[in-house]
Design a protein around this motif. Structure first.
Motif, PDB file in Angstrom:
ATOM      1  N   LEU A  48      -9.872 -17.583  13.089  1.00  0.00           N
ATOM      2  CA  LEU A  48     -10.555 -17.560  13.982  1.00  0.00           C
ATOM      3  C   LEU A  48     -11.362 -16.522  14.229  1.00  0.00           C
ATOM      4  N   THR A  49     -12.310 -15.631  14.489  1.00  0.00           N
ATOM      5  CA  THR A  49     -12.695 -14.878  14.806  1.00  0.00           C
ATOM      6  C   THR A  49     -13.553 -14.363  13.898  1.00  0.00           C
ATOM      7  N   GLN A  50     -13.334 -13.566  12.794  1.00  0.00           N
ATOM      8  CA  GLN A  50     -14.258 -13.046  12.031  1.00  0.00           C
ATOM      9  C   GLN A  50     -15.159 -13.731  11.076  1.00  0.00           C
ATOM     10  N   THR A  51     -14.443 -15.224  10.574  1.00  0.00           N
ATOM     11  CA  THR A  51     -15.350 -15.358   9.563  1.00  0.00           C
ATOM     12  C   THR A  51     -16.289 -16.849  10.035  1.00  0.00           C
ATOM     13  N   PRO A  52     -17.497 -16.809   9.533  1.00  0.00           N
ATOM     14  CA  PRO A  52     -18.598 -17.674  10.234  1.00  0.00           C
ATOM     15  C   PRO A  52     -18.291 -19.364   9.891  1.00  0.00           C
ATOM     16  N   PRO A  53     -18.853 -20.517  10.379  1.00  0.00           N
ATOM     17  CA  PRO A  53     -18.432 -21.493  10.137  1.00  0.00           C
ATOM     18  C   PRO A  53     -19.603 -21.749   9.060  1.00  0.00           C
ATOM     19  N   ASP A  54     -18.626 -23.194   8.298  1.00  0.00           N
ATOM     20  CA  ASP A  54     -19.270 -23.410   7.087  1.00  0.00           C
ATOM     21  C   ASP A  54     -20.220 -24.184   7.606  1.00  0.00           C
ATOM     22  N   TYR A  55     -21.548 -24.446   6.830  1.00  0.00           N
ATOM     23  CA  TYR A  55     -23.639 -24.401   7.092  1.00  0.00           C
ATOM     24  C   TYR A  55     -22.881 -26.479   7.368  1.00  0.00           C
ATOM     25  N   LEU A  56     -22.184 -27.056   6.384  1.00  0.00           N
ATOM     26  CA  LEU A  56     -21.774 -28.543   6.696  1.00  0.00           C
ATOM     27  C   LEU A  56     -20.825 -28.722   7.637  1.00  0.00           C
ATOM     28  N   GLN A  57     -19.953 -27.785   7.421  1.00  0.00           N
ATOM     29  CA  GLN A  57     -18.461 -28.528   8.192  1.00  0.00           C
ATOM     30  C   GLN A  57     -18.327 -28.191   9.707  1.00  0.00           C
TER      31      GLN A  57
END
Length: 249
Positions: A48-57
């Motif tokens: 929830l805090t250490q990964t980036p959002p997906d460029y599509l989703q």
């Protein structure tokens, strides 16, 4: 090879004694439970805090940290039922039927969790909550098969059966596992194809790395729940046997 097989069978039958099994299960249950809780907490924090959002989703990709472990454990639970069924039918292991009954409920819960999270994920991705494609439909069938197995196992236990009928049903239900696994390959569906393989993954490592932590955490929790349920079922069986003896006095 035969010596190793004999040793394995001797170890398996040594655990057939409920007292020996409980001696191991009692201390092992809290270890599995709290290890699982810690790993799930770490995995949730990381996802929830250490990964980036997906460029599509976008942010919806974070559902995979719950959806993927739920799918794997929903299928893995039925694999456990199948192995327990084989053990009962071939070696008449006394705890095999207890193990299968203990696995069924958490397996059904994870299968349901897979369907729910998949629907939530599908709404912004596909534009619909549900689609009758191969993967979703076969997973829904597995959930219904779990429910049917629990009802059959309970009826068999109530009538004093030996567990062979539920065991045969447990083996028959395994035909759904390859259908679920390969449905995205066999049919043209909305569900994405295999994302994680033995040698490669289509998911970026920046997003993927918390997933093994979540899978391990939920797996430990699954094991703890199964042990707790086995201990509960053995306690009920012991109580019922004691009541029958007292009724004969």
């Amino acid at each position: 090879m035969s010596l190793l097989l004999n040793v394995s069978l001797l170890n398996l039958h040594a655990l057939a004694n409920p007292a020996r099994f409980l001696k191991i299960a009692r201390p092992l249950t809290p270890v599995l439970f709290w290890t699982g809780m810690l790993l799930v907490a770490i995995g949730c924090w990381a996802g929830l805090t250490q990964t980036p959002p997906d460029y599509l989703q976008g942010e919806t990709v974070r559902i995979l940290y719950i959806h993927v472990p739920a799918a794997w454990l929903g299928m893995g639970g039925w694999s456990g039922i199948a192995l327990s069924s084989i053990t009962l039918l071939v070696w008449r292991h006394p705890l095999a039927a207890v193990a299968a009954r203990a696995i069924a409920l958490p397996g059904a819960v994870f299968a349901a969790l897979c369907l729910v999270t998949g629907s939530i994920w599908g709404r912004p991705t596909w534009g619909t909550w549900w689609q009758w494609d191969g993967r979703l439909t076969s997973m829904l069938l597995l959930f219904f098969v779990y429910c049917a197995y629990m009802a059959l196992a309970r009826a068999d236990a109530d009538r004093g059966g030996d567990g062979r009928v539920p065991a045969l049903f447990g083996l028959a239900g395994t035909v759904l596992l390859p259908v679920i696994r390969y449905s995205v390959i066999w049919w043209n569906t909305l569900h994405q194809g295999p994302s994680i393989g033995l040698t490669r993954s289509t998911i970026d490592s920046a997003i993927l790395w918390p997933l093994p932590i979540m899978v391990a955490g939920f797996s430990f929790l699954f094991g703890a729940i199964v042990l707790m349920r086995m201990r509960g079922l053995l306690a009920v069986a012991k109580t019922e046997a004691r009541m029958r003896r007292m009724a004969r006095i």
